[in-house]
Design an enzyme around this catalytic site. Structure first.
Site, PDB file in Angstrom:
ATOM      1  N   THR A 174       0.115  10.927   2.659  1.00  0.00           N
ATOM      2  CA  THR A 174      -1.197  10.997   1.834  1.00  0.00           C
ATOM      3  C   THR A 174      -2.094   9.900   2.556  1.00  0.00           C
ATOM      4  OG1 THR A 174      -0.025  11.539  -0.192  1.00  0.00           O
ATOM      5  CG2 THR A 174      -1.900  10.411  -0.464  1.00  0.00           C
ATOM      6  N   ARG A 202       2.326  23.408  -6.597  1.00  0.00           N
ATOM      7  CA  ARG A 202       2.705  22.167  -7.038  1.00  0.00           C
ATOM      8  C   ARG A 202       1.501  21.186  -6.732  1.00  0.00           C
ATOM      9  NH1 ARG A 202       3.044  17.172  -4.021  1.00  0.00           N
ATOM     10  NH2 ARG A 202       4.435  15.714  -4.970  1.00  0.00           N
ATOM     11  N   ASP A 205       0.804  13.331  -7.462  1.00  0.00           N
ATOM     12  CA  ASP A 205      -0.174  12.216  -8.022  1.00  0.00           C
ATOM     13  C   ASP A 205      -1.600  11.830  -7.525  1.00  0.00           C
ATOM     14  OD1 ASP A 205       1.265  11.114  -5.854  1.00  0.00           O
ATOM     15  OD2 ASP A 205       0.290   9.219  -6.351  1.00  0.00           O
ATOM     16  N   THR A 225       0.621   6.219  -2.503  1.00  0.00           N
ATOM     17  CA  THR A 225       1.260   7.168  -1.576  1.00  0.00           C
ATOM     18  C   THR A 225       2.867   6.926  -1.767  1.00  0.00           C
ATOM     19  OG1 THR A 225       1.615   7.745   0.830  1.00  0.00           O
ATOM     20  CG2 THR A 225       1.169   5.252   0.410  1.00  0.00           C
TER      21      THR A 225
END
Length: 307
Positions: A174, A202, A205, A225
């Site tokens: 991320t 899926r 966050d 992350t």
């Protein structure tokens, strides 16, 4: 005038010197340095924190080293699903997008949602339609193809396994940015390509305001992350802000409690980047490493990978 500052990350996890070649390390450090200095230049020229974090994340999305935008990993069906979010600390405006395909820069779409709609969170086909309406750039599937990523996907595609961004076999993650501008406004932005071989659309966050991304001028700006399921359950980004606002903790105290205590207690691995209203920067992580960089007004650029 506030002491403007910016920090960025490119993922956290099992990242060790032994897992990288000197050439890879040099490439990561160069990408991190170039990105954080570009964002800093925007702030130094009087630009907003929002513009600086969007610009920084766009640059990271365009680098195939990181799992976002062009570097996004392959899903179960061999395609790419991307998530992103951006938030303004001045008025708590936010924009987020999940499960989009073929968008060159998902963070730009998140910004468009914040600026040009009455909504915060869009997903899938509808978000892509909104992107077309607002001239957000698309790219063909070939743009997102990476041979190394594809090989990793082939190794697990016939199984029910998914591969986290930060496992020892995969050193991509991320991306995110946080900033404080000269006007005292903060912003946060985060973008990801998710997990290799992920199924069932899926979502982690990253695009969830308060979990992976949060900004509030009263407290801090946060971009997370790591293993998204844990960050969702712990509402990590907002938790740091709450500890500052309601318990009076400093930025570093709040980050310590959330990243090194709360997350660790139930197995959550990863880290975050944060900045507060004084320009203080925190870069905590409980994993072996985190791709990170920061720059404060009139100070040298910091770039780090390992503990």
């Amino acid at each position: 005038m506030y002491p403007f500052a910016i920090a960025i990350h490119g993922g956290a996890g099992t990242i060790t010197p032994a897992s990288m070649t000197p050439e890879q390390e040099k490439a990561y450090k160069a990408a991190l340095r170039n990105t954080v200095e570009a964002g800093y230049a925007t702030l130094a020229a009087g630009g907003s924190a929002l513009d600086a974090v969007e610009q920084a994340v766009v640059l990271l999305e365009d680098v195939p080293l990181f799992n976002a935008g062009k570097g996004s990993v392959f899903t179960k069906d061999g395609r790419h699903e991307m998530d992103a979010a951006i938030m303004c600390g001045k008025n708590l405006d936010a924009g987020a997008v999940a499960g989009v395909r073929s968008i060159r820069n998902p963070i730009t779409l998140a910004r468009a949602i914040m600026d040009h709609s009455d909504h915060v969170f869009m997903s899938g086909y509808g978000a892509e339609e909104f992107a077309r309406k607002h001239q957000v750039a698309f790219e063909p599937e070939e743009y997102f193809y990476d041979a190394f990523r594809h090989r990793q996907w082939r190794e697990v595609r016939e199984t029910d396994l998914f591969v986290l961004d930060h496992t020892v076999d995969e050193k991509f993650g991320t991306v995110g940015a946080v900033a404080l501008d000269a006007e005292g406004n903060m912003a946060a932005a985060t973008s990801t390509g998710g997990m290799t071989n992920k199924n069932f659309n899926r979502i982690g966050d990253t695009p969830v305001i308060g979990a992976g991304t949060y900004a509030n001028n009263k407290t801090c700006a946060i971009s997370c992350t790591g293993h998204g399921e844990f960050f969702l359950r712990a509402v990590v980004a907002y938790d740091v802000s709450c500890l500052m606002e309601y318990k009076g903790l400093s930025l570093h105290q709040a980050c310590q409690q959330v990243v090194h205590e709360k997350l660790v207690e139930f197995g959550g691995e990863g880290g975050l980047i944060a900045v507060d209203a004084t320009g203080e920067i925190a870069l905590p992580f409980n994993s072996e490493g985190m791709y990170r960089a920061s720059k404060k007004q009139n100070q040298e650029t910091f770039v780090g990978i390992y503990k």
